[in-house]
Design an enzyme around this catalytic site. Structure first.
Site, short mmCIF file in Angstrom:
data_model
loop_
_atom_site.label_atom_id
_atom_site.label_comp_id
_atom_site.label_asym_id
_atom_site.label_seq_id
_atom_site.Cartn_x
_atom_site.Cartn_y
_atom_site.Cartn_z
N TYR A 7 0.68 -1.16 -0.05
CA TYR A 7 -0.13 -0.06 0.12
C TYR A 7 0.85 1.34 0.07
O TYR A 7 0.25 2.22 0.10
CB TYR A 7 -0.77 0.08 1.42
CG TYR A 7 -0.15 0.00 2.61
CD1 TYR A 7 0.12 -1.29 3.09
CD2 TYR A 7 0.15 1.20 3.31
CE1 TYR A 7 0.96 -1.18 4.08
CE2 TYR A 7 0.74 1.20 4.48
CZ TYR A 7 1.31 -0.10 4.99
OH TYR A 7 2.07 -0.01 6.10
N GLU A 84 11.93 -3.20 5.84
CA GLU A 84 11.00 -2.68 6.53
C GLU A 84 11.20 -2.60 8.25
O GLU A 84 10.15 -2.77 8.96
CB GLU A 84 9.63 -3.03 6.18
CG GLU A 84 9.13 -3.05 4.81
CD GLU A 84 9.45 -1.64 4.09
OE1 GLU A 84 9.58 -0.60 4.71
OE2 GLU A 84 9.58 -1.57 2.89
C1 BEZ Z 1 3.96 -1.12 1.41
O1 BEZ Z 1 3.09 -1.85 1.59
O2 BEZ Z 1 4.27 -0.75 0.17
C2 BEZ Z 1 4.72 -0.70 2.50
C3 BEZ Z 1 4.40 -1.09 3.73
C4 BEZ Z 1 5.24 -0.83 4.71
C5 BEZ Z 1 6.60 -0.07 4.54
C6 BEZ Z 1 6.83 0.03 3.31
C7 BEZ Z 1 6.02 -0.19 2.05
#
Ligand code: BEZ
Length: 175
Positions: A7, A84
């Site tokens: 997301y 992350e």
């Molecule tokens: C992502 O879902 O794109 C995302 C979620 C948490 C940290 C970085 C990216």
């Protein structure tokens, strides 16, 4: 179970191999620029702002689901765990495709209890922080712009992002 739901930056920069990707809807959550980033889009003492998910029964958001080959699933997760690591944890959530099918997908979420959580702030304050922040992965503005563009190209309206983007443009026009 080999779906990953992105997301945020995973939408425009997955950095892993996948078999297919499909826009997916997550109900019962909201996406907010409320997580501090001291390792990608900011630095310790001067964090940038990046997205996280917060439970919100009446809200929903669109992101992108990626289906992975079973043999790459664990190595990809290990790489994402490292990428992350600044407050995000693995969660399994049910997401829906536009054909009505739903799957359980792994996603990374930073809860309000993590030490890097910044929470809400007035939109112009958040915009200024994003305009000023830079980290090892690049500027915080690039992060916002790429996410805003990716969602716009997919045809998904996100009121929080649109408000933040308008504020960034307003603040920039005054600088
Ligand atoms: C992502 O879902 O794109 C995302 C979620 C948490 C940290 C970085 C990216």
């Amino acid at each position: 179970m080999t779906w990953i739901f992105g997301y945020g930056s995973i939408i425009w920069k997955p950095d892993f191999d996948y078999l297919e990707k499909k826009p997916a809807l997550l109900r019962g959550f909201k996406r907010r620029f409320w997580q501090g980033s001291t390792d990608h889009r900011g630095v310790p003492g001067s964090p940038g702002r990046v997205v996280t998910l917060l439970p919100e029964p009446r809200e929903q958001l669109w992101g992108m689901a990626f289906r992975l080959a079973p043999e790459v699933y664990e190595p990809v997760l290990a790489a994402l765990d490292y990428r992350e690591k600044n407050g995000y944890e693995r969660h399994f959530l049910q997401v829906e495709f536009d054909d009505g099918r739903s799957v359980s997908a792994l996603t990374y979420m930073a809860t309000a209890e993590n030490p890097h959580f910044l929470g809400a702030a007035p939109v112009d304050e958040m915009a200024l922080q994003i305009l000023r922040s830079v980290g090892p992965s690049g500027s915080n503005l690039e992060y916002l712009e790429r996410l805003y563009q990716a969602l716009s190209e997919l045809g998904f309206e996100d009121a929080h992002l649109s408000e933040l983007w308008s504020s960034v443009e307003r603040v920039r026009s005054r600088q």
